[in-house]
Design an enzyme around this catalytic site. Sequence first.
Site, mmCIF file in Angstrom:
data_model
loop_
_atom_site.group_PDB
_atom_site.id
_atom_site.type_symbol
_atom_site.label_atom_id
_atom_site.label_comp_id
_atom_site.label_asym_id
_atom_site.label_seq_id
_atom_site.Cartn_x
_atom_site.Cartn_y
_atom_site.Cartn_z
ATOM 1 N N ASP A 71 49.724 25.323 50.869
ATOM 2 C CA ASP A 71 48.946 25.860 49.750
ATOM 3 C C ASP A 71 49.882 26.524 48.734
ATOM 4 O O ASP A 71 49.619 27.629 48.272
ATOM 5 C CB ASP A 71 47.888 26.841 50.241
ATOM 6 C CG ASP A 71 46.810 27.103 49.176
ATOM 7 O OD1 ASP A 71 46.675 26.283 48.243
ATOM 8 O OD2 ASP A 71 46.112 28.127 49.273
ATOM 9 N N VAL A 98 42.000 41.025 49.977
ATOM 10 C CA VAL A 98 43.266 41.745 50.015
ATOM 11 C C VAL A 98 43.072 43.050 49.254
ATOM 12 O O VAL A 98 42.594 43.047 48.113
ATOM 13 C CB VAL A 98 44.411 40.929 49.397
ATOM 14 C CG1 VAL A 98 45.724 41.708 49.504
ATOM 15 C CG2 VAL A 98 44.534 39.577 50.085
ATOM 16 N N GLY A 129 42.284 36.159 49.692
ATOM 17 C CA GLY A 129 43.073 35.149 50.369
ATOM 18 C C GLY A 129 42.189 33.970 50.711
ATOM 19 O O GLY A 129 41.013 33.917 50.309
ATOM 20 N N ILE A 185 42.458 43.921 45.436
ATOM 21 C CA ILE A 185 43.387 43.315 44.481
ATOM 22 C C ILE A 185 43.387 41.793 44.524
ATOM 23 O O ILE A 185 44.052 41.148 43.717
ATOM 24 C CB ILE A 185 44.824 43.827 44.693
ATOM 25 C CG1 ILE A 185 45.286 43.564 46.131
ATOM 26 C CG2 ILE A 185 44.935 45.301 44.334
ATOM 27 C CD1 ILE A 185 46.748 43.922 46.371
ATOM 28 N N GLY A 186 42.644 41.196 45.462
ATOM 29 C CA GLY A 186 42.627 39.738 45.476
ATOM 30 C C GLY A 186 41.859 39.175 46.646
ATOM 31 O O GLY A 186 41.287 39.903 47.468
#
Length: 252
Positions: free
Chosen positions: A135, A26, A21, A18-19
């Site tokens: 960040d 992730v 990092g 899903i992503g």
Amino acid sequence: MATETVLRRMGYTVLRKIGEGNFGQVKLATSEKHPNMVAIKIIDSRRGSSTLVQKYLPRELAILKKVKHPHIVEVHNILKMNNGQVCIVMEAAISDLKREIKLRHHIPTGLAKTWFSQLVSAVVYLHKQDIVHRDLKCTNVLLTADYQVKLADFGLSRFSKGFPEMSETYCCTLFCAAPEVIRCQPYDPKKSDVWSLGVVLYQMVTGSVPFKEKRAHKLLRVQRKALQYPVGITVEEPCTTCCSTTLPLARL
């Protein structure tokens, strides 16, 4: 043994990626231990740089073990695998602030107030613990199923008391970065976080970034100009004041 196989034996079934990092992928997973789905950040320390292994990863893990706040993503478990990978198991979100802005074009005033106040409460909590995020950006502001803010991704975070303890690691996404970070000058990371909060707020209420230059030297010039707001979008005076306070004209 593959990480997903080990996770399955521990009661986690990985569904899909899903992503990304700062230092790992992730993935979304179901869990036998938790009623809701979880997100698992998988970091391969053996393939990472010495800087990741010796500095960033230990910092991230130490911070995640310390923090507990209603608007910071909850970590359920930290698993260290025999193959050198570290799996951070945390609550899953359904969206993030960047997606919501894209979907809605900009966040309505009432909702923006709620979400931004939740985000600020998380950052204030971190700063009181002498933790800086470094960040802050819309993709790191997650949203749960009941649309509560959860600040995530502590891969660039560190412990810092702020001034006079300065930081010399020039991280942060470029268009969210304070001018001193872009100039690679020693900077107060707590103040840098506040600058990034201003960028996030501006994006929420306008649907666009305040400083659009992609090259550092030109971005520094744009940051010295007064903030402009898109035509056709009404931004209330308290919000413009907040943006102007958190995004002062860049220091010479």
